[in-house]
Design a protein around this motif. Structure first.
Motif, PDB file in Angstrom:
ATOM      1  N   ASP A   1       4.589   4.245 -47.372  1.00  0.00           N
ATOM      2  CA  ASP A   1       4.879   3.897 -45.145  1.00  0.00           C
ATOM      3  C   ASP A   1       5.844   5.253 -45.267  1.00  0.00           C
ATOM      4  O   ASP A   1       6.344   5.295 -44.055  1.00  0.00           O
TER       5      ASP A   1
ATOM      6  N   ARG B   1       6.466  -0.752 -37.737  1.00  0.00           N
ATOM      7  CA  ARG B   1       6.989   0.663 -38.047  1.00  0.00           C
ATOM      8  C   ARG B   1       7.861   0.930 -36.431  1.00  0.00           C
ATOM      9  O   ARG B   1       8.531   2.065 -36.472  1.00  0.00           O
TER      10      ARG B   1
ATOM     11  N   LYS C   1      12.942   0.839 -36.076  1.00  0.00           N
ATOM     12  CA  LYS C   1      12.004   0.641 -37.249  1.00  0.00           C
ATOM     13  C   LYS C   1      13.178  -0.929 -38.146  1.00  0.00           C
ATOM     14  O   LYS C   1      12.909  -2.107 -37.927  1.00  0.00           O
TER      15      LYS C   1
END
Length: 710
Positions: free
Chosen positions: A673, A437, A380
């Motif tokens: 997240d 991500r 990421k």
């Protein structure tokens, strides 16, 4: 008084705070005392069972792999009780059998069988940082049950609507299935390896491969095996077996098997003391190196006594981060750190990043970035992997940094916007959450990230966890150098008065931060405590000063259809906390405020694909009645005005009284997240927040009464 506080902490009852102690100190004492009380009772219970010789002989051949039926038998016992000490005893007995009878073949056999059994108990396939997940949807499991039992999919779905538990549906389906021949008995190693094979299946025909493996496993199931197999595939055992209990059971089992026949001849109190001491060592070591792949072989080969020398913090394996206690009054900070050296740091509005660096076997430098929940974020943040070596001082070969990754506007862009800009600019967390991500390519990165390091946990082969913060900070500055737009130290100031803290807090907020972190700077209380929420670190956020003292991270499990302007989206949502002991999501509130129209559209796009046809069996919603339910995938950070007891919601039910706890006037802050649903705020934390609020309001009423008198 101490005994009463322990009982209060254990059973969720409220008691008056000790007037001589700051509230935060008392809460910490209660938590530690409760844990010690439970551990002592657990050790005593195990010692009693050994003296009475209740550990029975296994039903499988000595030296052979553990049968899956034996594991399932333990699961059934655990599911049938809510008593934590009994649960611990059942799991300890299982592990003792596995170690004692598999090590007759070899130490490697015992290690493998125990490792796989532990992973099956905690329903995982590997350490968190490896990121291997089954990724099986409910539809595939329904199809597998139908094809392996000869039943219609539609009938299985109807039964699922009634039962709410696909494991029970699979069990009932197997009972009505005629058996043509007796399949070979399942073993724990064979089941575990096939689950891993399912998780690793990728490509065009991966679903067919997964389906084939599941059908083979179901065909070999006997008795209740199909129920727990399906639950394992779903990712929820729902038997009330927490990982911390499993870890204690591992410690007890290893100690008992190492003592052998001596265990039953040892005085009960002495044996309980040995078990408690050994358990504390295992828990401390595991908090530094949370990998059963490393822990279990080391335990079996060297025992508890040799564990500290062989299992230590290692770059490449993320440790569980130290966390801070929330506080909403600057006065509480001064109460906690009275006559002690402490420091204040900016609390950046970013994502916690644990950065590891080491030299691999080929002599190549390796940089890894891990999240607060041990997820490998290197893919990421490929830019951080490239940037980090730039800040290394001369002679740095291995390290572990605790830091915050923050969205950053570089200097040249800031100067384009403002001619007087002399540095880059912090951007809010929402900008950071816009990044992909997975599979991030350097050329596609539009949001730059800067690292602000606030701690150094490991340097050149030496763990630094037991050194005080001032020494760790000094080494951080000696061996890492700031790099424009890439790396810097967290801004800090050593304050002494309320006014100094308030001024620094205002400066942090003006700079784009959330508030301050206040930390013990010197002495024995200034060490780094992995996986612990400690009062030696306090967080003071701008939003806390007039609120409940902390925000909550909650999972979205349901939605309500919108009306008026919200007709085409969900108008409100049902949120839940997560109870790891019962493996259930407990409803806590309905939320419909804090959303812009863009937010509502984005949430609808995210949650619509997660809609379920019926409520999950592990959703404990009480009297809440959302229009739709969702898969537990999305975590939100929420702020609330206060907490109240509720007959509708189930969060922390029975911890205060028979009712649950709900949030009054909850407000959406942001998507988390960086957290998985199982890391949602726990019921124990919610109950603690409620008690703290009650104490604060009692104090406030006292002040109000005095004002009314005058």
């Amino acid at each position: 008084m101490a005994k009463q506080r322990t009982l209060d902490a254990l059973f969720g009852q409220s008691s008056e705070p000790d007037a001589k102690k700051p509230r935060l100190q008392k809460e910490e004492d209660d938590e530690v005392e409760a844990d010690e009380h439970i551990d002592a009772n657990a050790a005593e219970k195990t010692a009693e069972s050994v003296v009475k010789n209740v550990v029975s002989e296994p039903s499988w051949k000595s030296g052979s792999p553990i049968q899956y039926a034996t594991l399932v038998e333990t699961f059934s016992k655990v599911e049938a009780t809510t008593k934590r000490l009994d649960i611990l005893q059942y799991v300890t007995d299982l592990f003792v059998k596995v170690i004692a009878h598999c090590r007759k073949t070899s130490m490697e056999c015992a290690s493998e069988n125990l490792l796989y059994t532990v992973y099956m108990c905690i329903n995982r396939l590997c350490p968190d940082y490896e990121g291997l997940e089954l990724g099986i949807g409910e539809g595939l499991l329904v199809k597998a049950i139908a094809q392996s039992t000869g039943r219609e999919v539609i009938r299985i779905k109807k039964e699922l609507e009634k039962q709410g538990d696909l494991g029970l549906v699979a069990l009932a389906s197997r009972k009505h299935q005629p058996t043509m021949f007796q399949a070979q008995k399942l073993t724990v190693p064979s089941v575990f390896k096939q689950l891993k094979e399912i998780a690793r299946a990728t490509g065009a025909k991966s679903q067919d491969k997964k389906l084939g493996i599941i059908k083979r496993l179901l065909a070999a199931c006997v008795g209740e095996e199909s129920k727990y197999l399906i639950r394992s595939l779903e990712g929820k055992l729902r038997i009330g077996l927490a990982e911390k209990t499993v870890l204690v059971a591992v410690a007890h089992a290893v100690i008992l098997t190492s003592l052998g026949a001596k265990a039953s001849k040892t005085d009960k109190d002495e044996l309980a003391s040995i078990l408690e001491s050994g358990t504390n060592i295992v828990k401390a070591v595991f908090s530094e190196l949370p990998s059963y792949n490393v822990l279990i072989p080391a335990l079996l080969e060297h025992g508890v006594e040799g564990l500290r020398d062989r299992v230590k913090l290692t770059p490449g394996i993320p440790l569980k981060p130290m966390l801070a206690k929330p506080t909403k009054e600057i006065g509480e900070v001064l109460d906690r750190f009275e006559n002690r050296s402490f420091t204040c740091e900016y609390k950046y509005d970013g994502e916690r990043a644990q950065i590891h660096g080491y030299i691999d076997e080929q002599g190549q430098q390796v940089i890894c970035v891990f999240s607060r929940n041990s997820e490998d974020m290197s893919k990421k943040y490929p830019d951080l992997v490239v940037q980090t070596p730039h800040c290394l001082g001369q002679g740095v070969t291995s390290f572990v940094l605790d830091a915050e990754a923050v969205a950053w506007q570089p200097l040249h862009i800031a100067q384009a916007e403002r001619a007087d800009a002399t540095d880059g600019r912090l951007l809010p967390f929402q900008e950071l959450s816009r990044r992909k991500r997975k599979d991030v390519k350097a050329e596609d990165i539009k949001v730059s990230v800067k690292i602000f390091a606030f701690d150094l946990l490991y340097l050149n082969g030496e763990p630094l966890l037991n050194q005080p913060l001032d020494e760790r900070r000094t080494k951080l500055k000696q061996h890492f150098v700031p790099v424009a737009d890439e790396f810097d130290y967290a801004i800090h100031r050593d304050c002494q008065t309320t006014e100094e803290i308030q001024t620094f807090l205002d400066e942090s907020v003006a700079s784009g931060c959330e508030g301050l972190m206040v930390k013990m700077l010197e002495g024995p209380d200034a060490t780094y405590e992995p996986s612990r929420r400690s009062i030696n670190w306090l967080k003071l956020k701008k939003d806390y000063l007039s609120g409940t003292g902390d925000s909550l991270d909650l999972t979205v499990i349901g939605g309500y259809y919108g009306k008026g302007k919200r007709t085409n989206v969900y108008g409100a949502y049902l949120l839940a906390c997560y109870d790891e002991n019962s493996e259930t999501y407990q409803s806590i509130c309905k939320i419909g405020t804090g959303f812009s129209e863009a937010d509502l559209d984005a949430h609808y796009a995210t949650l619509k694909p997660l809609e379920l046809t019926q409520k999950k069996g592990y959703y404990d919603v009480g009297d809440a009645k959302p229009d739709v339910y969702f898969e537990p995938r999305v975590v939100w950070e929420v702020l609330t005005a206060d907490l109240s007891l509720s007959p509708v919601y189930t969060a922390a039910k029975s911890m205060i009284d028979a009712r649950g706890i709900s949030l009054r006037f909850p407000r959406f802050l942001r998507i988390r997240d960086d957290k998985v649903p199982e890391q949602s705020t726990a019921p124990e934390q919610i109950a603690q927040m409620y008690r703290a609020q009650a104490v604060a309001s009692k104090k406030q009423r006292g002040r109000d009464d005095e004002d009314d008198f005058w």
